[in-house]
Enzyme design. Structure first.
Site, mmCIF file in Angstrom:
data_model
loop_
_atom_site.group_PDB
_atom_site.id
_atom_site.type_symbol
_atom_site.label_atom_id
_atom_site.label_comp_id
_atom_site.label_asym_id
_atom_site.label_seq_id
_atom_site.Cartn_x
_atom_site.Cartn_y
_atom_site.Cartn_z
ATOM 1 N N SER A 137 0.838 -1.216 0.000
ATOM 2 C CA SER A 137 0.000 0.000 0.000
ATOM 3 C C SER A 137 0.864 1.254 0.000
ATOM 4 C CB SER A 137 -0.895 0.003 1.247
ATOM 5 O OG SER A 137 -1.711 -1.136 1.256
ATOM 6 N N GLU A 247 -6.500 2.185 -14.234
ATOM 7 C CA GLU A 247 -6.422 0.822 -13.685
ATOM 8 C C GLU A 247 -7.625 0.551 -12.777
ATOM 9 O OE1 GLU A 247 -2.777 -0.064 -11.619
ATOM 10 O OE2 GLU A 247 -3.517 -2.003 -10.913
ATOM 11 N N THR A 370 -5.967 -1.531 -1.882
ATOM 12 C CA THR A 370 -7.008 -2.239 -1.118
ATOM 13 C C THR A 370 -8.220 -1.327 -0.880
ATOM 14 O OG1 THR A 370 -6.123 -1.478 0.998
ATOM 15 C CG2 THR A 370 -5.214 -3.539 0.135
HETATM 16 C C1 LIG Z 1 -3.407 -11.609 -7.527
HETATM 17 C C2 LIG Z 1 -2.661 -10.323 -7.326
HETATM 18 C C3 LIG Z 1 -2.229 -9.622 -8.446
HETATM 19 C C4 LIG Z 1 -1.479 -8.457 -8.283
HETATM 20 N N1 LIG Z 1 -0.972 -7.831 -9.401
HETATM 21 C C5 LIG Z 1 -0.070 -6.830 -9.245
HETATM 22 C C6 LIG Z 1 0.613 -6.296 -10.365
HETATM 23 O O1 LIG Z 1 0.368 -6.707 -11.516
HETATM 24 N N2 LIG Z 1 1.545 -5.346 -10.164
HETATM 25 C C7 LIG Z 1 1.841 -4.868 -8.925
HETATM 26 O O2 LIG Z 1 2.725 -4.017 -8.812
HETATM 27 N N3 LIG Z 1 1.187 -5.336 -7.831
HETATM 28 C C8 LIG Z 1 0.250 -6.310 -7.955
HETATM 29 N N4 LIG Z 1 -0.404 -6.827 -6.857
HETATM 30 C C9 LIG Z 1 -0.112 -6.274 -5.542
HETATM 31 C C10 LIG Z 1 -1.269 -5.511 -4.897
HETATM 32 O O3 LIG Z 1 -1.466 -4.293 -5.559
HETATM 33 C C11 LIG Z 1 -0.952 -5.367 -3.416
HETATM 34 O O4 LIG Z 1 -1.093 -6.666 -2.849
HETATM 35 C C12 LIG Z 1 -1.864 -4.385 -2.727
HETATM 36 O O5 LIG Z 1 -1.602 -3.071 -3.149
HETATM 37 C C13 LIG Z 1 -1.717 -4.447 -1.199
HETATM 38 O O6 LIG Z 1 -0.374 -4.438 -0.799
HETATM 39 P P1 LIG Z 1 0.150 -5.560 0.232
HETATM 40 O O7 LIG Z 1 -0.282 -6.877 -0.270
HETATM 41 O O8 LIG Z 1 1.571 -5.333 0.476
HETATM 42 O O9 LIG Z 1 -0.673 -5.288 1.556
HETATM 43 P P2 LIG Z 1 -0.297 -4.248 2.722
HETATM 44 O O10 LIG Z 1 -0.040 -2.905 2.153
HETATM 45 O O11 LIG Z 1 0.733 -4.854 3.584
HETATM 46 O O12 LIG Z 1 -1.669 -4.187 3.510
HETATM 47 C C14 LIG Z 1 -2.055 -5.168 4.474
HETATM 48 C C15 LIG Z 1 -3.361 -4.692 5.126
HETATM 49 O O13 LIG Z 1 -3.144 -3.420 5.783
HETATM 50 C C16 LIG Z 1 -4.062 -2.474 5.292
HETATM 51 N N5 LIG Z 1 -3.441 -1.151 5.252
HETATM 52 C C17 LIG Z 1 -2.216 -0.802 4.738
HETATM 53 N N6 LIG Z 1 -2.041 0.515 4.826
HETATM 54 C C18 LIG Z 1 -3.170 1.040 5.412
HETATM 55 C C19 LIG Z 1 -3.610 2.359 5.764
HETATM 56 N N7 LIG Z 1 -2.859 3.444 5.531
HETATM 57 N N8 LIG Z 1 -4.828 2.487 6.336
HETATM 58 C C20 LIG Z 1 -5.605 1.414 6.570
HETATM 59 N N9 LIG Z 1 -5.255 0.142 6.271
HETATM 60 C C21 LIG Z 1 -4.058 -0.033 5.676
HETATM 61 C C22 LIG Z 1 -4.417 -2.946 3.891
HETATM 62 O O14 LIG Z 1 -5.628 -2.393 3.433
HETATM 63 C C23 LIG Z 1 -4.464 -4.451 4.093
HETATM 64 O O15 LIG Z 1 -5.704 -4.812 4.627
HETATM 65 C C24 LIG Z 1 -1.213 -7.963 -6.989
HETATM 66 C C25 LIG Z 1 -1.694 -8.642 -5.858
HETATM 67 C C26 LIG Z 1 -2.397 -9.811 -6.027
HETATM 68 C C27 LIG Z 1 -2.869 -10.555 -4.804
#
Ligand SMILES: Cc1cc2nc3c(=O)[nH]c(=O)nc-3n(C[C@H](O)[C@H](O)[C@H](O)COP(=O)(O)OP(=O)(O)OC[C@H]3O[C@@H](n4cnc5c(N)ncnc54)[C@H](O)[C@@H]3O)c2cc1C
Length: 388
Positions: A137, A247, A370
């Site tokens: 994020s 996107e 998210t």
């Molecule tokens: C199937 C799949 C395809 C994807 N494709 C791509 C792609 O093509 N290219 C690419 O670059 N990425 C891709 N992603 C990555 C995706 O964009 C990230 O998983 C997403 O942005 C969330 O990041 P994270 O998984 O690190 O979760 P984190 O950022 O670690 O978040 C974990 C939890 O904390 C919450 N959280 C974090 N910050 C805050 C805040 N400030 N306030 C409240 N809650 C918060 C989140 O909402 C979540 O519930 C993909 C992911 C998946 C699962």
């Protein structure tokens, strides 16, 4: 009547496009949709056929062999594909919206000439890589580095969860060129994957979106020629933020496609299934679910179509695109859950596709930002706007 309002937004060309894609999806995708999910294999042959009818060229201008840079056309194509296979729609989105669209919007004439025709024809598959193991994020905190050396940048770092990562020939890559400047030190690159120092993990085993490969990319001193810098050095974050808008609008279309199919199952099954001597559709608690899904779908879909049609009218679509993604993402999950509930025990089995809809729909609460982050974007802007 349901769907009538979008008729006011679509043109005859859009309707023709929908008809063409729907026929293609019915003939080619529908019979394979559960197999794609079960085998978790990207259907290369279907992708090639998609290229033949031109839809790998969505969001690419016609002068480069594409379908035209029209956001609503992309929404229609992705919605129609997602009605049968959300994972195929996701891979198409990663190819065209994430891989090609940034070049269309921000590429120089040489970059457009070199890459867009190949992407439009599906000869090269596109992807985008921003997320890292420790930067999701908070995408400004990426640590992948691009160091200038003679006529190239040398890339070091890794990217996680990259859709199409294992099949992409081109990745729009974000890396830090001036790490000390935080988000103002990020640059965007058109990275060709056929170079030494680049490697890919095996695909993640996911609960949904199976058949759309997701993997980790590794860059160990991987070269990227200087002419492949997209936009200006250190100005990549602006490109990222702008491209997030399209996107999010188009990923919302995938949720719409899932919700439409879930609603169809809610209606079809409840009319056929009899309990207590009558079709279960006669029970008001079943009708309530169908009414809620219909009403929410109608409003969210109309909003997304209006937004997509007017994308270029608004200079800043950040809040609107976050709203579209948030509401459509949550609707896709809820519509699938309600379909499972209406199908009762059958809904909980693999005899019907509604369980797949739920597994696929859940990604849209997570990928491309998210739901929490969408709420953060909306509330942040509103709080500032109305601060006296
Ligand atoms: C199937 C799949 C395809 C994807 N494709 C791509 C792609 O093509 N290219 C690419 O670059 N990425 C891709 N992603 C990555 C995706 O964009 C990230 O998983 C997403 O942005 C969330 O990041 P994270 O998984 O690190 O979760 P984190 O950022 O670690 O978040 C974990 C939890 O904390 C919450 N959280 C974090 N910050 C805050 C805040 N400030 N306030 C409240 N809650 C918060 C989140 O909402 C979540 O519930 C993909 C992911 C998946 C699962």
């Amino acid at each position: 009547m349901f769907g009538n309002l979008i008729n006011l937004i679509e043109t005859d060309e859009h309707r023709l496009l929908r008809e063409t894609v729907r026929k293609f999806v019915k003939d080619k995708v529908a019979p394979r949709a559960s197999e794609i999910d079960e085998k978790d294999e990207f259907p290369e042959d279907i992708f090639k056929e998609m290229a033949e009818i031109g839809i790998t060229g969505i969001l690419i201008p016609e002068e480069y062999g594409g379908f035209g840079d029209d956001v609503l056309s992309a929404v229609i194509v992705l919605e129609e594909i997602a009605r049968e296979s959300a994972s195929l729609a996701l891979s198409l989105l990663a190819h065209s919206v994430l891989g090609a669209h940034p070049i269309t919007r921000f590429g120089n004439p040489e970059q457009k000439k070199k890459y867009l025709p190949k992407l439009a024809k599906g000869e090269m598959i596109g992807a985008l890589a921003i997320t890292e193991p420790d930067a999701g994020s908070d995408n400004a905190s990426i640590t992948t580095i691009a160091k200038e050396e003679d006529d190239k940048f040398i890339i070091t770092g890794s990217k996680i969860f990259i859709t199409n990562g294992s099949i992409a020939g081109l990745v729009i890559l974000y890396a830090k060129t001036s790490p000390e400047k935080g988000k103002d030190g990020i640059s965007a690159f058109i990275f060709e994957t056929n170079v030494p120092g680049f490697s890919v993990s095996k695909n993640f085993e996911k609960i949904g979106m199976r058949g759309s490969p997701t993997s980790t990319l590794f860059f160990e001193n991987a070269p990227c020629p200087k002419e492949n810098l997209l936009g200006e050095k250190d100005k990549g974050f602006n490109i990222l933020v702008k491209c997030f808008e399209v996107e999010r609008i188009t990923i919302a279309a995938i949720s719409l496609g899932i919700a439409i199919s879930a609603l169809e199952w809610q209606i079809r099954y409840s009319r056929e299934r009899k309990q207590f001597g009558v079709p279960i559709s006669e029970f008001q608690m079943i009708g309530e679910k169908i009414a809620n899904t219909t009403a929410e779908l109608e409003v969210v879909r109309t909003y997304i179509y209006l937004l997509a049609k007017n994308y270029d009218v608004n200079k800043d679509n950040r809040v609107e695109s976050a709203t579209a993604k948030l509401l459509a993402g949550e609707l896709g999950v809820k519509a699938s859950l309600d379909a499972i509930q209406i199908l009762g025990g059958y809904g909980y089995t693999k005899e019907y596709p509604v369980e797949r809809y739920l597994r696929d729909a859940k990604l849209m609460d997570i990928g491309a930002g998210t739901s929490e982050i969408m709420r953060y974007i909306i509330s942040n802007v509103m709080l500032k706007k109305y601060l006296v």
